[in-house]
Write an enzyme that holds these catalytic residues in place. Structure first.
Site, PDB file in Angstrom:
ATOM      1  N   LYS A 179       9.276 -25.343  20.039  1.00  0.00           N
ATOM      2  CA  LYS A 179       9.676 -24.760  21.328  1.00  0.00           C
ATOM      3  C   LYS A 179       8.474 -24.071  21.962  1.00  0.00           C
ATOM      4  CE  LYS A 179      11.354 -20.835  22.729  1.00  0.00           C
ATOM      5  NZ  LYS A 179      10.652 -20.745  24.035  1.00  0.00           N
ATOM      6  N   GLU A 253       2.360 -15.401  12.968  1.00  0.00           N
ATOM      7  CA  GLU A 253       1.108 -14.881  13.538  1.00  0.00           C
ATOM      8  C   GLU A 253       1.519 -13.936  14.646  1.00  0.00           C
ATOM      9  OE1 GLU A 253      -1.759 -15.498  12.342  1.00  0.00           O
ATOM     10  OE2 GLU A 253      -1.416 -17.315  11.182  1.00  0.00           O
ATOM     11  N   CYS A 288      -3.962 -12.024  21.064  1.00  0.00           N
ATOM     12  CA  CYS A 288      -3.606 -11.231  19.889  1.00  0.00           C
ATOM     13  C   CYS A 288      -4.861 -10.739  19.188  1.00  0.00           C
ATOM     14  CB  CYS A 288      -2.749 -12.069  18.941  1.00  0.00           C
ATOM     15  SG  CYS A 288      -3.461 -13.662  18.551  1.00  0.00           S
ATOM     16  N   GLU A 388       0.004  -2.838  21.267  1.00  0.00           N
ATOM     17  CA  GLU A 388      -0.613  -4.013  21.879  1.00  0.00           C
ATOM     18  C   GLU A 388      -0.264  -4.032  23.368  1.00  0.00           C
ATOM     19  OE1 GLU A 388       0.855  -8.059  20.822  1.00  0.00           O
ATOM     20  OE2 GLU A 388      -1.233  -8.468  20.346  1.00  0.00           O
TER      21      GLU A 388
END
Ligand code: NAI
Ligand code: MG
Length: 495
Positions: A179, A253, A288, A388
């Site tokens: 997806k 991840e 990331c 983040e």
């Protein structure tokens, strides 16, 4: 590629199952030009029915695919690499329009993707089990594929993400239902045109749609034998729970808040500052791996900060496809607002704004959120240094004491990457050893050479991608032991 018409996009895309795009008769969502907001295609908003059809196709394809010789899987991966290479300019342009990143970067994404297909073409052949003699025979440990892999990827580097997931899974003999992200499905859907010409039907299937719909249906499907996800740590937990529910392996991840450390013995301050800018601004900060906490030693702090602020103010902010652009827009208005919100949090918690902090209007790109490169002088405990942000925002942290700096560098819940700059080899090695990170880059940043394990410590993830070891994540071991003859009765022999 000058106009959207040249990109060769379809008006609508259905799910890609058994090497064909399915007719669209249910709900769809729009793919938008991320700068102008113009609709560039409509995409099927897949749900449980499409996911089920895709998993069934992948399950049907699995026995024949796993039985192919690794050499054959390798040859097909090389063909895919060549096809993507030949179509690279178009695919990169699609990503630039879809997510708002400049062509230079989306071109690099495709280079990485191509190298992934080639790397796993080689690895497919050299991925061996092991064996050893046992008394009266031999033990063989075979590496066998799981079956259907359910894979979910994010929007920031779609070409790399698709390759990271698809290449190792099929190299190892699995089949795939993937997806893509709802903000960045187009280049993956266009990749299907190449897949259809190269692979047997059902080996690779793509179900576009939303996380809570197609994504959740995929993670819950009983026919999926292995889950792999890249994205936020928040959703990573949801995927992990789904895997726990059905006891299937999950590789993740996730996010990062990586330290980038400047020692006082650096030789070329301008070069180091340029690296720090790259570490912050690549992907418009939506990576990331971004080096978003810059630890600068007190002895060089002022010199670094002056050059950093001047460098950030020189950065050309503009439309993704404008030739001189260095920083373009964030993927969506939501992401733009998220980042602006963090800038507000930084100010409120007392971080000192050194430059940037504001949204920039770019002509003809009213939909795009362009945010000026932003530098804060911050403390490591502040939220802007802990969470983040996923935008062009850097927290600079002053340090003097090595041990304390290491403690702070490791003092976040993440552990994806780290950079450091020094001319002292022993210092570099010792520091690398003490950093809690899956990748440590010495005197450079973002180096993802083929075969370097890429994965996170702590809440940044579970498992390593991009390397030979990745094939272990996509296979389980089976021990087969052979005795050349059945031993004479020994358990309950006749008297
Ligand atoms: P996200 O984690 O929600 O999206 C990533 C993928 O997960 C997408 O394909 C999405 O459709 C899917 N997904 C979402 N909810 C799901 C569910 N319940 N079940 C199955 N699949 C699901 O990331 P989002 O919301 O786009 O970005 C928010 C923040 O996450 C960013 O600001 C950034 O901090 C972080 N992020 C980190 C990434 C990384 O590579 N580490 C990539 C993308 C986002
Ligand atoms: Mg989301």
């Amino acid at each position: 590629m000058s106009s959207i018409q040249d990109l060769g996009l379809s008006e609508t895309y259905g799910a890609f199952i058994d090497n064909a795009f399915q007719p669209v008769d249910g709900p769809t969502f729009a793919a938008l030009h991320s700068g102008t907001g113009e609709q560039i295609a409509r995409i099927a908003r897949c749900g449980a029915a499409e996911v089920d059809a895709a998993v069934q196709a992948a399950a049907k394809a699995f026995p024949a695919w796993r039985a192919t010789a690794p050499e054959e899987r390798s040859a097909l991966l090389l063909k895919l690499a060549a096809a993507v290479e030949a179509d690279q300019q178009r695919l990169a342009s699609i990503d630039s329009v879809d997510i708002g990143r400049r062509l230079f970067e989306t071109g690099l994404d495709h280079q990485f993707a191509i190298s992934q297909y080639r790397y796993f073409a080689a690895a497919a052949i050299t991925h061996e089990g092991f064996g050893r003699p046992i008394p009266g025979g031999y033990m063989v440990a075979r590496r066998e594929p799981y079956g259907v892999c359910g894979q979910i990827i994010p929007w920031n580097v779609p070409a790399i993400m698709a390759a990271f997931k698809i290449a190792p899974a099929i190299a190892a003999g699995n089949t795939v239902v993937l997806k893509p992200d709802e903000n960045a499905s187009l280049s993956t859907l266009e990749l299907c045109r190449h897949i259809a010409k190269i692979f047997p039907p059902g080996v690779i299937n793509i179900v576009p749609g939303f996380g809570e719909e197609a994504g959740a249906a995929l993670t819950a499907h009983p026919g999926v034998a292995k889950l792999a996800f890249t994205g936020s740590s928040e959703v990573g937990r949801i995927i992990s729970r789904a895997g726990a529910e059905r006891l299937v392996p999950v590789s993740l991840e996730l996010g990062g808040k990586s330290p980038n450390i400047i020692f006082p013995d650096i030789e070329d301050i301008d070069a180091v500052v340029d690296n720090a800018m790259f570490a912050t601004l690549y992907c418009n900060g939506q990576s990331c791996l971004a080096g978003t906490r810059l630890f600068v030693h007190d002895a060089v702090y002022d010199a670094v900060m002056d050059r950093l602020v001047a460098g950030m103010e020189r950065v050309k902010v503009g439309a993704a496809l404008a030739p001189d652009t260095v920083l373009s827009n964030l993927v969506s208005p939501e992401q733009g607002e998220r980042v602006m919100n963090y800038i507000g949090i930084g100010k409120a918690e007392g971080a000192r704004l050194m430059t940037g902090g504001q949204r920039i209007a770019v002509e003809g790109q009213a939909h795009g959120h362009f945010i000026a490169p932003t530098v804060f002088e911050a403390d490591n405990h502040m939220r802007i240094a802990q969470e983040e942000i996923f935008g062009p925002v850097l927290s600079v942290i002053r340090w003097k004491d090595h041990d304390r700096m290491i403690e702070e560098a490791n003092g976040v819940r993440y552990g994806l990457a780290a950079g450091l700059y020094t001319s002292n080899l022993r210092n570099a090695w010792d520091t690398a050893e003490r950093l809690q990170a899956g990748s440590v880059w010495i005197n450079h940043y973002f180096n993802l050479a083929s075969g370097s394990p890429f994965g996170g410590f702590k809440e940044s993830g579970i498992g390593s991608e991009y390397c030979h070891e990745t094939l272990n994540m996509y296979t389980h071991l089976k021990a087969v032991t052979i005795q050349t003859r059945v031993a004479a009765p020994w358990f309950a022999p006749k008297a």
